[in-house]
Design a protein around this motif. Structure first.
Motif, mmCIF file in Angstrom:
data_model
loop_
_atom_site.group_PDB
_atom_site.id
_atom_site.type_symbol
_atom_site.label_atom_id
_atom_site.label_comp_id
_atom_site.label_asym_id
_atom_site.label_seq_id
_atom_site.Cartn_x
_atom_site.Cartn_y
_atom_site.Cartn_z
ATOM 1 N N PHE A 50 0.833 -1.196 0.000
ATOM 2 C CA PHE A 50 0.000 0.000 0.000
ATOM 3 C C PHE A 50 0.869 1.247 0.000
ATOM 4 N N ASP A 58 0.704 5.817 -1.306
ATOM 5 C CA ASP A 58 0.218 6.843 -2.214
ATOM 6 C C ASP A 58 0.964 6.796 -3.528
ATOM 7 N N SER A 59 0.379 7.395 -4.523
ATOM 8 C CA SER A 59 0.995 7.480 -5.832
ATOM 9 C C SER A 59 2.344 8.200 -5.726
ATOM 10 N N ASN A 75 -1.160 -1.663 -9.347
ATOM 11 C CA ASN A 75 -2.331 -0.796 -9.330
ATOM 12 C C ASN A 75 -3.622 -1.617 -9.337
ATOM 13 N N ALA A 92 -6.153 -1.279 -7.507
ATOM 14 C CA ALA A 92 -7.347 -0.433 -7.402
ATOM 15 C C ALA A 92 -7.926 -0.138 -8.780
ATOM 16 N N GLU A 93 -7.061 0.118 -9.737
ATOM 17 C CA GLU A 93 -7.500 0.367 -11.116
ATOM 18 C C GLU A 93 -8.152 -0.885 -11.702
ATOM 19 N N HIS A 135 -9.609 -3.309 -10.026
ATOM 20 C CA HIS A 135 -10.876 -3.522 -9.330
ATOM 21 C C HIS A 135 -11.939 -2.541 -9.803
ATOM 22 N N GLU A 136 -11.555 -1.307 -10.027
ATOM 23 C CA GLU A 136 -12.496 -0.284 -10.461
ATOM 24 C C GLU A 136 -13.066 -0.579 -11.852
ATOM 25 N N GLU A 172 -14.481 -5.007 -11.878
ATOM 26 C CA GLU A 172 -14.937 -5.469 -10.566
ATOM 27 C C GLU A 172 -15.499 -6.885 -10.606
ATOM 28 N N ALA A 217 -1.506 -1.332 -4.220
ATOM 29 C CA ALA A 217 -2.785 -0.631 -4.167
ATOM 30 C C ALA A 217 -2.587 0.711 -3.484
ATOM 31 N N ASN A 218 -3.406 1.649 -3.874
ATOM 32 C CA ASN A 218 -3.354 2.981 -3.233
ATOM 33 C C ASN A 218 -4.226 2.977 -2.013
#
Length: 179
Positions: free
Chosen positions: A34, A36-37, A144, A146-147, A149-150, A153, A178-179
């Motif tokens: 985990f 931040d970018s 990434n 999160a990307e 999953h977004e 999904e 992941a972020n």
């Protein structure tokens, strides 16, 4: 046994005036990174791949990379351990993603049967008994998540998460950022 153990850095313990290697046992656990970018998650993943490639032959380790962060794995693409690197900006991304996941599902299913028939609890136990024909460990790197999953999904829920849950004993380890 150094199977799927990678040194990725140095831990500094000034209170004890000592330093020791930062390493991960990927034969026992999946890993989520985990941050931040811009804080080095992708650099960490590349270091992890390079560290494993330095200590494992291509016969001992196969690596599959899903890069949803922006073509940051070019430096490891030519390693003989790399099965494929799939970039999210490729025209055929959806098709290549599906093919990699199908390959991984088939591999985990085949290994589950093989391990069961060999009465082995996991790949490491199987390989210890079959030194003349060991099976390679498999590392799946998802940069990434999160990307992923977004945008996918249902695929994550129906395919990737069940695959992660049943893959470690088959010698397939997932490392995601992941972020």
């Amino acid at each position: 046994d150094g199977a799927m153990r990678s040194v990725v850095g140095l831990v500094d313990d000034p209170s004890e005036a000592r330093q020791f290697p930062l390493q991960f046992e990927l034969s026992r656990n999946h890993l989520v990174v985990f941050g931040d970018s811009g804080w080095g998650k992708t650099s960490f993943l590349r270091t992890l791949i390079a560290g494993l490639a330095a200590t494992h032959s291509p016969d001992e380790l196969h690596v599959y990379v899903l890069d949803l962060g922006g073509r940051n794995f070019r430096s490891v693409e030519k390693l003989p351990h790399i099965g494929t690197v799939v970039y999210s900006d490729e025209e055929a991304f959806d098709e290549r993603l599906q093919r990699v996941l199908m390959l991984l599902e088939r591999l985990v299913d085949e290994r589950a049967i093989l391990l069961s028939e060999a009465n082995a609890n996991n790949l490491w136990e199987y390989n210890a008994r079959n030194r003349e024909q060991p099976l390679p460990a498999v590392l799946v790197v998802i940069d990434n998540f999160a990307e992923l999953h977004e945008n996918y999904e249902s695929l994550v829920e129906s395919t990737i998460l069940p695959l992660v849950r049943r893959s470690l004993s088959a010698g397939v380890c997932f490392v995601v950022s992941a972020n």
